[in-house]
Structure formats: C-alpha cells, structure tokens
Design a protein around this motif. Sequence first.
Motif, short mmCIF file in Angstrom:
data_model
loop_
_atom_site.label_atom_id
_atom_site.label_comp_id
_atom_site.label_asym_id
_atom_site.label_seq_id
_atom_site.Cartn_x
_atom_site.Cartn_y
_atom_site.Cartn_z
N PRO A 1 0.94 -1.31 0.18
CA PRO A 1 0.06 -0.02 -0.10
C PRO A 1 1.03 1.35 -0.07
CG PRO A 1 -0.25 -1.22 2.04
CD PRO A 1 0.66 -2.10 1.25
N VAL A 2 0.49 2.33 -0.43
CA VAL A 2 1.16 3.63 -0.44
C VAL A 2 0.50 4.48 0.41
CG1 VAL A 2 1.33 5.57 -2.01
CG2 VAL A 2 0.94 3.36 -3.14
N ARG A 3 1.43 5.07 1.06
CA ARG A 3 1.18 5.96 2.38
C ARG A 3 0.44 7.08 1.85
NH1 ARG A 3 5.91 9.51 5.40
NH2 ARG A 3 4.43 10.27 7.03
N ASP A 4 -0.72 7.43 2.70
CA ASP A 4 -1.68 8.63 2.54
C ASP A 4 -0.83 9.97 2.84
OD1 ASP A 4 -3.61 10.57 2.73
OD2 ASP A 4 -4.97 9.10 2.94
N PRO A 5 -0.65 10.86 1.73
CA PRO A 5 0.05 11.83 2.11
C PRO A 5 -0.40 12.78 3.39
CG PRO A 5 -1.06 12.03 0.10
CD PRO A 5 -1.29 10.76 0.63
N ARG A 6 -1.61 12.59 3.72
CA ARG A 6 -2.33 13.47 4.78
C ARG A 6 -1.67 12.72 6.11
NH1 ARG A 6 -8.28 12.58 3.05
NH2 ARG A 6 -7.24 10.58 2.51
N ALA A 7 -0.95 11.62 6.28
CA ALA A 7 -0.37 11.12 7.53
C ALA A 7 1.09 11.87 7.78
CB ALA A 7 -0.25 9.60 7.29
N ARG A 8 1.72 12.51 6.85
CA ARG A 8 2.96 12.87 6.83
C ARG A 8 3.06 13.72 8.09
NH1 ARG A 8 0.20 16.30 3.30
NH2 ARG A 8 0.29 18.45 3.81
N ASP A 9 2.47 14.46 8.68
CA ASP A 9 2.59 15.11 9.80
C ASP A 9 2.68 14.46 11.17
OD1 ASP A 9 2.80 17.59 8.35
OD2 ASP A 9 0.56 17.90 8.42
N LEU A 10 2.13 13.07 10.84
CA LEU A 10 1.99 12.12 12.45
C LEU A 10 3.32 11.64 12.44
CD1 LEU A 10 -1.43 10.44 11.34
CD2 LEU A 10 -0.92 12.56 13.08
N VAL A 11 3.82 10.48 11.58
CA VAL A 11 5.09 9.94 11.89
C VAL A 11 5.89 9.93 10.44
CG1 VAL A 11 3.70 8.37 13.52
CG2 VAL A 11 3.75 7.76 11.11
N PHE B 1 -2.33 5.37 8.37
CA PHE B 1 -1.12 5.59 7.78
C PHE B 1 -1.14 5.47 6.21
CE2 PHE B 1 3.20 4.65 6.00
CZ PHE B 1 4.15 5.57 6.22
N TYR B 2 -2.07 4.51 5.84
CA TYR B 2 -2.29 4.22 4.46
C TYR B 2 -3.64 4.81 3.98
CZ TYR B 2 1.54 1.05 4.99
OH TYR B 2 2.73 0.38 5.33
N ARG B 3 -4.67 5.07 4.65
CA ARG B 3 -5.95 5.68 4.40
C ARG B 3 -6.18 6.27 5.44
NH1 ARG B 3 -8.64 6.48 -0.31
NH2 ARG B 3 -10.74 6.67 0.15
N TYR B 4 -6.13 7.77 5.42
CA TYR B 4 -6.17 8.71 6.33
C TYR B 4 -7.74 8.43 6.97
CZ TYR B 4 -5.54 13.15 8.97
OH TYR B 4 -5.36 14.04 10.00
N GLU B 5 -8.75 8.46 6.18
CA GLU B 5 -10.24 8.10 6.80
C GLU B 5 -10.33 7.22 7.93
OE1 GLU B 5 -10.15 10.47 3.06
OE2 GLU B 5 -9.34 8.49 3.48
N PHE B 6 -9.43 6.28 7.71
CA PHE B 6 -9.57 5.18 8.95
C PHE B 6 -9.46 5.79 10.41
CE2 PHE B 6 -7.64 1.18 6.44
CZ PHE B 6 -8.89 1.47 5.48
N ALA B 7 -8.77 6.72 10.42
CA ALA B 7 -8.68 7.63 11.79
C ALA B 7 -10.21 8.07 12.00
CB ALA B 7 -7.84 8.64 11.75
N THR B 8 -11.15 8.59 11.20
CA THR B 8 -12.60 8.88 11.62
C THR B 8 -13.01 7.51 12.07
OG1 THR B 8 -12.24 10.64 9.85
CG2 THR B 8 -14.35 10.20 10.60
N VAL B 9 -12.91 6.77 11.35
CA VAL B 9 -13.89 5.28 11.76
C VAL B 9 -13.27 4.97 13.20
CG1 VAL B 9 -14.35 3.04 11.15
CG2 VAL B 9 -14.13 4.82 9.15
N ALA B 10 -11.96 5.03 13.40
CA ALA B 10 -11.30 4.63 14.62
C ALA B 10 -12.01 5.60 15.89
CB ALA B 10 -9.93 5.01 14.74
N VAL B 11 -12.18 6.84 15.85
CA VAL B 11 -12.85 7.65 16.80
C VAL B 11 -14.10 7.15 17.10
CG1 VAL B 11 -13.46 9.85 17.18
CG2 VAL B 11 -11.25 9.56 16.39
N THR B 12 -14.98 7.00 15.78
CA THR B 12 -16.22 6.42 16.12
C THR B 12 -16.35 5.15 16.83
OG1 THR B 12 -17.03 7.65 13.84
CG2 THR B 12 -18.40 5.94 14.72
#
Length: 149
Positions: free
Chosen positions: A14-24, A62-73
């Motif tokens: 999988p390719v890194r989601d560029p929106r995760a660049r500020d995390l790690v 890290f690979y699909r930034y939208e997973f973070a929203t699902v994680a919070v839910t």
Amino acid sequence: MNTLPPPPDPLLLPVRDPRARDLVLDYADMHALVADLVLPGDASMYAMSAMETSRELIRHSFYRYEFATVAVTHSLFALEHVLAERLATDEPLHVLIQRAADAGLITAGLAADLDKIVPLINEEYCASYFTKLRTMAQAAAAPHLPAAT
C-alpha cells in the motif's frame, strides 16, 4: 458464482496517504501512537474489542487517512459501553459523559472535548447510513432483480 479477480503480480505494498505525513515518518512509528491506548484487564470483552479495532484503524490510517475517523467513532462505542457499565445506567452518550464528569470518572476538560465530538455522530445519521448499507447488501444478495418498468 462471482469471484474477485486474481491479485496483480507482484502484490504491491500500500502507498502512504500523504495526509499522514505530519503524524509519523513511517508505518512502524504508528505503533507508538497507539501504544498507550490500552484498557484495564478487567474491561469487558466488548470494550476491549472495540478499542483494539480502534487501535488498528488508527495504525492503518497511515495508508488511508479516513480510517482515523472510523477509529474515533469506534472508540466512542467503547466509551459509551464502559461509561454505561460504570454508571450502571443506559442513557445516551452525551448524558453519560456529563454524569461521568460529575462523578469524577473523567475530567471536565475531557467532557467538554467529547461534547464537541458526540453531536457529529448521532443515532439518526448512523441509522440512516446503515439502512442504506443494508439495502445495498440485500440488492447485491438478491438472486435476480426484476426488470425496471
């Protein structure tokens, strides 16, 4: 029988989601983000499962930034379950949060932060979304669909 097409050769990573660049810097560092997200050993299996799912979703964001929203839910489901158990009541999450703050189970600051999130994930929205998903699944599972008239 419908089957998925064979995977491409070779199977690509999988390719890194560029929106995760500020995390790690890399995927391995995602472990540190979730390392402290643990529950006590006496937590219910429901809460432990929901929290583990949330941890994995955060890691894979890290690979699909939208997973973070699902994680919070998903973590809010665990929070609601734990607070309902601890307060021995079955009330909506926003009421449980206020009662938990009043009882000293969570800080007033955390309660205020949660009060900002909870209205975004309401029962009507979730019910509507799952009704649509159920309808799509039923249509996909139907042996045949009647022709449009």
